[in-house]
Design a protein around this motif. Structure first.
Motif, PDB file in Angstrom:
ATOM      1  N   SER A 111       0.816  -1.221   0.000  1.00  0.00           N
ATOM      2  CA  SER A 111       0.000   0.000   0.000  1.00  0.00           C
ATOM      3  C   SER A 111       0.848   1.269   0.000  1.00  0.00           C
ATOM      4  CB  SER A 111      -0.939   0.008   1.221  1.00  0.00           C
ATOM      5  OG  SER A 111      -0.198   0.046   2.435  1.00  0.00           O
ATOM      6  N   LEU A 112       2.059   1.220   0.574  1.00  0.00           N
ATOM      7  CA  LEU A 112       2.889   2.426   0.616  1.00  0.00           C
ATOM      8  C   LEU A 112       3.327   2.877  -0.783  1.00  0.00           C
ATOM      9  CD1 LEU A 112       4.261   4.605   2.236  1.00  0.00           C
ATOM     10  CD2 LEU A 112       6.197   3.074   2.594  1.00  0.00           C
ATOM     11  N   PRO A 113       3.937   2.014  -1.616  1.00  0.00           N
ATOM     12  CA  PRO A 113       4.293   2.490  -2.965  1.00  0.00           C
ATOM     13  C   PRO A 113       3.082   2.844  -3.806  1.00  0.00           C
ATOM     14  CG  PRO A 113       4.744   0.135  -2.739  1.00  0.00           C
ATOM     15  CD  PRO A 113       4.443   0.648  -1.367  1.00  0.00           C
ATOM     16  N   LEU A 166      -0.490   7.084  -6.198  1.00  0.00           N
ATOM     17  CA  LEU A 166      -1.820   7.703  -6.249  1.00  0.00           C
ATOM     18  C   LEU A 166      -1.766   9.159  -5.784  1.00  0.00           C
ATOM     19  CD1 LEU A 166      -4.000   4.761  -4.888  1.00  0.00           C
ATOM     20  CD2 LEU A 166      -4.107   5.743  -7.187  1.00  0.00           C
ATOM     21  N   ALA A 167      -0.966   9.440  -4.767  1.00  0.00           N
ATOM     22  CA  ALA A 167      -0.843  10.824  -4.303  1.00  0.00           C
ATOM     23  C   ALA A 167      -0.228  11.708  -5.382  1.00  0.00           C
ATOM     24  CB  ALA A 167      -0.003  10.868  -3.027  1.00  0.00           C
ATOM     25  N   LEU A 168       0.806  11.193  -6.044  1.00  0.00           N
ATOM     26  CA  LEU A 168       1.408  11.959  -7.136  1.00  0.00           C
ATOM     27  C   LEU A 168       0.427  12.105  -8.300  1.00  0.00           C
ATOM     28  CD1 LEU A 168       5.014  10.434  -7.170  1.00  0.00           C
ATOM     29  CD2 LEU A 168       4.289  12.627  -6.205  1.00  0.00           C
ATOM     30  N   GLY A 169      -0.343  11.041  -8.560  1.00  0.00           N
ATOM     31  CA  GLY A 169      -1.326  11.120  -9.630  1.00  0.00           C
ATOM     32  C   GLY A 169      -2.419  12.123  -9.343  1.00  0.00           C
ATOM     33  N   ARG A 170      -2.828  12.222  -8.086  1.00  0.00           N
ATOM     34  CA  ARG A 170      -3.871  13.190  -7.748  1.00  0.00           C
ATOM     35  C   ARG A 170      -3.381  14.626  -7.880  1.00  0.00           C
ATOM     36  NH1 ARG A 170      -8.547  12.491  -3.268  1.00  0.00           N
ATOM     37  NH2 ARG A 170      -9.627  14.427  -3.737  1.00  0.00           N
ATOM     38  N   ARG A 171      -2.094  14.849  -7.703  1.00  0.00           N
ATOM     39  CA  ARG A 171      -1.524  16.184  -7.847  1.00  0.00           C
ATOM     40  C   ARG A 171      -0.964  16.423  -9.247  1.00  0.00           C
ATOM     41  NH1 ARG A 171      -0.104  18.985  -3.266  1.00  0.00           N
ATOM     42  NH2 ARG A 171       1.790  19.785  -4.298  1.00  0.00           N
ATOM     43  N   SER A 172      -1.153  15.447 -10.146  1.00  0.00           N
ATOM     44  CA  SER A 172      -0.608  15.570 -11.489  1.00  0.00           C
ATOM     45  C   SER A 172      -1.365  16.627 -12.296  1.00  0.00           C
ATOM     46  CB  SER A 172      -0.685  14.218 -12.207  1.00  0.00           C
ATOM     47  OG  SER A 172      -0.277  14.324 -13.553  1.00  0.00           O
ATOM     48  N   SER A 231      -6.925   8.962 -10.713  1.00  0.00           N
ATOM     49  CA  SER A 231      -6.479   8.882  -9.311  1.00  0.00           C
ATOM     50  C   SER A 231      -7.565   9.365  -8.366  1.00  0.00           C
ATOM     51  CB  SER A 231      -5.204   9.707  -9.122  1.00  0.00           C
ATOM     52  OG  SER A 231      -4.164   9.242  -9.944  1.00  0.00           O
ATOM     53  N   VAL A 232      -8.193  10.492  -8.685  1.00  0.00           N
ATOM     54  CA  VAL A 232      -9.250  11.023  -7.820  1.00  0.00           C
ATOM     55  C   VAL A 232     -10.421  10.053  -7.760  1.00  0.00           C
ATOM     56  CG1 VAL A 232     -10.966  12.850  -7.602  1.00  0.00           C
ATOM     57  CG2 VAL A 232      -8.594  13.425  -8.141  1.00  0.00           C
ATOM     58  N   THR A 233     -10.811   9.493  -8.915  1.00  0.00           N
ATOM     59  CA  THR A 233     -11.941   8.564  -8.943  1.00  0.00           C
ATOM     60  C   THR A 233     -11.655   7.336  -8.090  1.00  0.00           C
ATOM     61  OG1 THR A 233     -12.499   9.301 -11.186  1.00  0.00           O
ATOM     62  CG2 THR A 233     -13.427   7.209 -10.446  1.00  0.00           C
ATOM     63  N   PHE A 234     -10.467   6.769  -8.230  1.00  0.00           N
ATOM     64  CA  PHE A 234     -10.125   5.581  -7.454  1.00  0.00           C
ATOM     65  C   PHE A 234     -10.116   5.888  -5.961  1.00  0.00           C
ATOM     66  CE2 PHE A 234      -6.940   3.051  -5.235  1.00  0.00           C
ATOM     67  CZ  PHE A 234      -7.338   1.763  -5.551  1.00  0.00           C
ATOM     68  N   ILE A 235      -9.449   6.966  -5.578  1.00  0.00           N
ATOM     69  CA  ILE A 235      -9.325   7.288  -4.152  1.00  0.00           C
ATOM     70  C   ILE A 235     -10.685   7.561  -3.530  1.00  0.00           C
ATOM     71  CG2 ILE A 235      -8.417   9.007  -2.532  1.00  0.00           C
ATOM     72  CD1 ILE A 235      -5.988   9.285  -4.389  1.00  0.00           C
ATOM     73  N   GLU A 236     -11.493   8.363  -4.179  1.00  0.00           N
ATOM     74  CA  GLU A 236     -12.789   8.724  -3.597  1.00  0.00           C
ATOM     75  C   GLU A 236     -13.742   7.537  -3.562  1.00  0.00           C
ATOM     76  OE1 GLU A 236     -13.302  11.388  -2.029  1.00  0.00           O
ATOM     77  OE2 GLU A 236     -11.386  12.279  -2.586  1.00  0.00           O
ATOM     78  N   PHE A 237     -13.671   6.670  -4.576  1.00  0.00           N
ATOM     79  CA  PHE A 237     -14.551   5.493  -4.575  1.00  0.00           C
ATOM     80  C   PHE A 237     -14.164   4.535  -3.451  1.00  0.00           C
ATOM     81  CE2 PHE A 237     -15.246   1.059  -5.853  1.00  0.00           C
ATOM     82  CZ  PHE A 237     -16.637   1.055  -5.948  1.00  0.00           C
ATOM     83  N   ILE A 238     -12.863   4.227  -3.330  1.00  0.00           N
ATOM     84  CA  ILE A 238     -12.430   3.277  -2.305  1.00  0.00           C
ATOM     85  C   ILE A 238     -12.680   3.838  -0.909  1.00  0.00           C
ATOM     86  CG2 ILE A 238     -10.426   2.105  -1.335  1.00  0.00           C
ATOM     87  CD1 ILE A 238     -11.373   0.857  -3.907  1.00  0.00           C
ATOM     88  N   ARG A 239     -12.411   5.121  -0.701  1.00  0.00           N
ATOM     89  CA  ARG A 239     -12.617   5.713   0.624  1.00  0.00           C
ATOM     90  C   ARG A 239     -14.095   5.840   0.966  1.00  0.00           C
ATOM     91  NH1 ARG A 239     -10.668  11.109   0.730  1.00  0.00           N
ATOM     92  NH2 ARG A 239     -10.661  11.047   2.995  1.00  0.00           N
ATOM     93  N   ALA A 294      -2.699   7.318   0.164  1.00  0.00           N
ATOM     94  CA  ALA A 294      -2.513   8.389  -0.811  1.00  0.00           C
ATOM     95  C   ALA A 294      -2.883   9.745  -0.219  1.00  0.00           C
ATOM     96  CB  ALA A 294      -3.352   8.108  -2.055  1.00  0.00           C
ATOM     97  N   GLU A 295      -3.950   9.778   0.569  1.00  0.00           N
ATOM     98  CA  GLU A 295      -4.365  11.048   1.171  1.00  0.00           C
ATOM     99  C   GLU A 295      -3.400  11.494   2.258  1.00  0.00           C
ATOM    100  OE1 GLU A 295      -7.393  13.051   0.164  1.00  0.00           O
ATOM    101  OE2 GLU A 295      -6.304  11.927  -1.360  1.00  0.00           O
ATOM    102  N   VAL A 296      -2.842  10.523   3.003  1.00  0.00           N
ATOM    103  CA  VAL A 296      -1.854  10.875   4.027  1.00  0.00           C
ATOM    104  C   VAL A 296      -0.614  11.485   3.375  1.00  0.00           C
ATOM    105  CG1 VAL A 296      -0.300   9.928   5.771  1.00  0.00           C
ATOM    106  CG2 VAL A 296      -2.670   9.148   5.675  1.00  0.00           C
ATOM    107  N   ILE A 297      -0.142  10.858   2.315  1.00  0.00           N
ATOM    108  CA  ILE A 297       1.060  11.350   1.632  1.00  0.00           C
ATOM    109  C   ILE A 297       0.760  12.659   0.899  1.00  0.00           C
ATOM    110  CG2 ILE A 297       2.750  10.800  -0.176  1.00  0.00           C
ATOM    111  CD1 ILE A 297       2.392   7.852   0.657  1.00  0.00           C
ATOM    112  N   ARG A 298      -0.443  12.795   0.369  1.00  0.00           N
ATOM    113  CA  ARG A 298      -0.806  14.055  -0.284  1.00  0.00           C
ATOM    114  C   ARG A 298      -0.772  15.206   0.720  1.00  0.00           C
ATOM    115  NH1 ARG A 298      -5.524  17.045  -1.932  1.00  0.00           N
ATOM    116  NH2 ARG A 298      -6.847  15.712  -0.644  1.00  0.00           N
ATOM    117  N   GLY A 299      -1.147  14.928   1.962  1.00  0.00           N
ATOM    118  CA  GLY A 299      -1.040  15.952   2.992  1.00  0.00           C
ATOM    119  C   GLY A 299       0.404  16.363   3.222  1.00  0.00           C
ATOM    120  N   GLY A 300       1.332  15.382   3.206  1.00  0.00           N
ATOM    121  CA  GLY A 300       2.741  15.712   3.343  1.00  0.00           C
ATOM    122  C   GLY A 300       3.265  16.514   2.167  1.00  0.00           C
TER     123      GLY A 300
END
Length: 429
Positions: free
Chosen positions: A237-239, A244-250, A259-267, A311-317
């Motif tokens: 899950s870490l890599p 996913l975090a980089l993809g969401r900020r791409s 990336s946004v669709t995957f993250i929001e659907f899974i969460r 991905a959201e945790v790393i996006r915060g960083g």
């Protein structure tokens, strides 16, 4: 008076003065931390009273513990009406709680896999371990799979060849276009996994048979199952979360949207729903006759679920870094991936350590949810043990033992995160 002789800076060093009496003593610490005002004193006294009452209630129960008993009736006979803990259930059923229904003559295999896990993690977690030992960390997942599930050694080797083929394709085509090279690598890996793993493994087995007795997934349970799912989900899950975090900020619209669709659907979906999907619905979308191991399906779903939160945790960083860091990477002439690897991600991951470890701990505890889809995790085995006529009616001892083991793992992760934060601390405040 000559003003030039007036000194505004002390010319000699002051002699060291002794520490004030009582400073640093236990009494001073207690006064500063436990009795600092009426509210602090009240809370301290109330806490001490609660702990005392709890200890007085639990101490007799623990003091009259029974370890040598083969049933709850025998425990009660030994206690003769005295309240006491019947730890005989742990002594009697600990192999089942640890290994499920794994064949007892083969216990050495999961024990060896678990012992080698620390060897594989050491060069990753600790700086003092030589980095040349990382080759074992790379080889370990396939070797651990072979030890636990058995079968031919050439099956995990054939899976590793998938990554070798992908790396070779990428190296040959990267000079033309990195994007095209990545796409061709993924395509080659998929084709190898679907069409070449089984034939290559069978051919190698015929030439040089190296195999262990196979063990079915339905026989794997207890903490062996929880550790397998938890460690695999954490490692993958870490890599995936970083990508996913980089993809969401791409800035590329397609990558950002996916990336946004995957993250929001899974969460937005509970983990138990994804587990039921892995258990019941996934087979409907696979070709007829496909044998897709249930534990593998669960590992995939747990990894995807944890990756979205990671991905959201790393996006915060990443968002916490000042814009100047990105500009500094650009000023050095670094391309996107070198900037992320050398400048951005090290700082973002350092900031995100508490959130990352919190996600890891939550993931490891969530492995107990697999009991709802028929896998025998420690909670499910505790229910099965309590249903046995010998131990029917026992309750606290089983769950205290299971909770204590989970606490050891989760507390160890928490302490390591604190050690890592201290090791990576670069400021001196």
């Amino acid at each position: 008076m000559n003003m030039h002789n007036v000194s505004w800076v002390r010319q000699d060093i002051m002699a060291a003065s002794p520490r004030p009496s009582g400073e640093g003593s236990a009494l001073t610490w207690a006064k500063r931390n436990l009795f600092n005002g009426w509210l602090s004193t009240t809370l301290t006294m109330a806490s001490a009273l609660a702990v005392t009452c709890m200890a007085m209630a639990i101490a007799p129960w623990l003091a009259h513990s029974v370890w040598h008993a083969n049933s709850l009736a025998e425990c009660r006979q030994i206690l003769d009406g005295t309240p006491g803990a019947c730890w005989g259930v742990i002594r009697d059923r600990w192999p089942q709680l640890l290994f499920g229904f794994y064949p007892s003559p083969l216990y050495w295999r999961p024990v060896l896999a678990f012992a080698l896990l620390f060897t594989a993690l050491a060069p990753i977690l600790f700086r003092a371990v030589p980095q040349r030992a990382l080759w074992f960390s790379v080889v370990y997942p396939g070797f651990a799979y072979w030890l636990i599930w058995g079968g031919s050694l050439w099956f995990p080797v054939a899976i590793y060849c998938c990554f070798v083929v992908a790396a070779a394709i990428f190296a040959l085509t990267a000079r033309f276009s990195r994007g095209l090279a990545a796409a061709l690598s993924v395509l080659a890996a998929a084709i190898w996994s679907i069409h070449a793993v089984q034939p290559v493994s069978a051919l190698a087995t015929d030439i040089l048979p190296i195999a262990l007795a196979p063990v079915a997934s339905r026989e794997i349970g207890g903490f062996l199952l929880s550790i397998t799912i938890g460690v695999t989900g954490i490692a993958l899950s870490l890599p995936l979360g970083i990508l996913l975090a980089l993809g969401r900020r791409s800035s590329l619209p397609l990558i950002h949207l996916l990336s946004v669709t995957f993250i929001e659907f899974i969460r937005g979906v509970p983990l138990i729903t994804l587990l039921f999907t892995a258990s019941l619905l996934l087979n409907y979308f696979l070709p007829p006759g496909t044998n897709f191991d249930l534990i593998l399906r669960v590992v995939i779903m747990v990894t995807l679920f944890a990756s979205a939160y990671m991905a959201e945790v790393i996006r915060g960083g990443l968002a916490a870094l000042p814009r100047g860091q990105y500009e500094a990477a650009e000023a050095l002439g670094l391309d996107y991936w070198k900037a992320q690897r050398l400048v951005i991600l090290p700082q973002a991951l350092k900031i995100s350590i508490p959130g990352i470890v919190n996600s890891f701990i939550g993931l490891f505890k969530d492995t107990t949810l697999v009991m709802f889809i028929g896998l025998l995790d420690p909670i499910a085995l505790a229910a099965a043990i309590r249903a046995n006529t010998d131990w029917q009616g026992i309750y606290w001892e089983l769950f205290i033992f299971i909770g204590a083991v989970f606490f050891v793992f989760c507390f160890s992760m928490s302490r390591y995160s604190m050690y890592l934060e201290r090791r990576l601390k670069t400021d001196h405040r």
